[in-house]
Design a protein around this motif. Structure first.
Motif, PDB file in Angstrom:
ATOM      1  N   VAL A 148      10.187  18.072 -66.100  1.00  0.00           N
ATOM      2  CA  VAL A 148      11.359  18.044 -65.233  1.00  0.00           C
ATOM      3  C   VAL A 148      10.940  18.366 -63.798  1.00  0.00           C
ATOM      4  O   VAL A 148      10.063  19.199 -63.566  1.00  0.00           O
ATOM      5  CB  VAL A 148      12.433  19.033 -65.732  1.00  0.00           C
ATOM      6  CG1 VAL A 148      11.924  20.465 -65.761  1.00  0.00           C
ATOM      7  CG2 VAL A 148      13.700  18.928 -64.906  1.00  0.00           C
ATOM      8  N   GLY A 173      15.266  17.039 -69.983  1.00  0.00           N
ATOM      9  CA  GLY A 173      14.178  17.168 -69.023  1.00  0.00           C
ATOM     10  C   GLY A 173      14.360  16.378 -67.751  1.00  0.00           C
ATOM     11  O   GLY A 173      13.385  16.069 -67.062  1.00  0.00           O
ATOM     12  N   GLN A 174      15.593  16.042 -67.397  1.00  0.00           N
ATOM     13  CA  GLN A 174      15.824  15.332 -66.131  1.00  0.00           C
ATOM     14  C   GLN A 174      16.194  16.276 -64.992  1.00  0.00           C
ATOM     15  O   GLN A 174      15.876  16.002 -63.838  1.00  0.00           O
ATOM     16  CB  GLN A 174      16.924  14.290 -66.303  1.00  0.00           C
ATOM     17  CG  GLN A 174      16.502  13.047 -67.054  1.00  0.00           C
ATOM     18  CD  GLN A 174      17.505  11.923 -66.872  1.00  0.00           C
ATOM     19  OE1 GLN A 174      18.691  12.098 -67.110  1.00  0.00           O
ATOM     20  NE2 GLN A 174      17.032  10.767 -66.464  1.00  0.00           N
TER      21      GLN A 174
END
Length: 314
Positions: free
Chosen positions: A8, A197-198
């Protein structure tokens, strides 16, 4: 086709990566709107064709208000004016797509909060029709969810979600597929898995527009946003790709920043560094026009390298 998702990344890291690329943003223009009684027009869509005419849907609002209308504009002598006879919707942040040849238009509907006095709640609503004149309401999304988007994948329909709160924090993107518009439901949207995970928990983002690419991947135009120490907001236009067949997705990449557009007004001082990705028009020469709301007060467009070209060669 392989899409690689790494760790991320924060807005600060993405800004550093973007600066190193030295991306050219050219032909920047303010889009001139008239006929709306001295109100601001921002957070526009890209132009789309309706009944043989190019149309832009825009958020029309007084500088000191959050209560807005979505108006459909057509170009006349270099300026965009409200289309005569077109419907006006009491919505924010319009968007459009085509599914099975049918026009889908949506936006954010605000309404009094059911519990908190003097507070507002919001949801994404969708209209459908063969053209703008025949648009009819067909779906209201979950309470508290903006940036709900649909995209025609030919064999199915992609659904991009953006829950907040317990599931999404300040706002994270989810993705699923449905067989038809009739399969769209609030439980399905609420159960859609997130693309993990963005975003770090302190930041947020959402999808603005989705493009089915030639190789079957889905190119997503969206935004990522953060607060700084002073409480000011920072919004950056970004892209990533999803493989609808596997659910794999790529890292987020920024595609422009505020100082690459023209100077202009801002709705409030804390919104000066806001670029809200309205839409993207891709061209055969490897470039694209980005249409964006700027500082919650005006609309601009610019030419950038086509950010989805990199995914079509995978």
């Amino acid at each position: 086709m392989k899409l690689y998702k790494n760790a991320v990344k924060t807005c600060e890291q993405l800004l550093t990566e973007y600066a190193m690329k030295d991306v050219s943003v050219t032909n920047t223009q303010k889009i001139k709107f008239t006929g709306v009684e001295h109100k601001d027009v921002y957070n526009i869509t890209a132009p789309f064709q309706d009944e043989g005419e190019w149309v832009i849907a825009g958020r029309v609002e007084s500088r000191d208000s959050e209560h807005s209308n979505v108006v459909f504009f057509v170009e006349r002598d270099g300026q965009w004016v409200p289309r005569e006879g077109a419907p006006i919707f009491e919505l924010q942040d319009p968007f459009f797509t085509k599914i099975n040849g049918e026009l889908i238009v949506g936006g954010v509907q605000i309404y009094p909060h059911p519990v908190k006095a003097d507070a507002l709640m919001w949801r994404t609503v969708f209209y459908r029709g063969k053209n703008i004149a025949s648009l009819a309401l067909f779906f209201k999304g979950p309470d508290g969810m903006k940036d709900l988007r649909l995209v025609d994948l030919k064999d199915s329909i992609g659904v991009l979600t953006r829950p907040q709160g317990d599931k999404g924090g300040r706002g994270k993107i989810g993705f699923t597929r449905i067989a038809s518009l009739e399969a769209l439901s609030i439980p399905l949207i609420e159960e859609t898995p997130l693309l993990e995970g963005q975003f770090v928990d302190e930041e947020w983002g959402g999808a603005n527009e989705a493009h089915l690419l030639k190789n079957g991947l889905l190119g997503v135009l969206g935004h990522i946003a953060s607060f700084d120490d002073a409480g000011d907001r920072h919004y950056y236009p970004m892209v990533f790709a999803i493989d609808p067949a596997t659910g794999e997705y790529s890292d987020i990449q920024l595609i422009a920043v505020r100082n690459q557009f023209l100077p202009g007004a801002t709705k409030r001082p804390d919104l000066a560094d806001v670029v809200f990705s309205g839409g993207l028009v891709r061209h055969q020469d490897g470039t694209a026009h980005i249409y964006a709301g700027i500082s919650d007060a005006e609309a601009q467009c610019a030419v950038i390298p086509d950010p989805f070209a990199q995914f079509e060669v995978l």
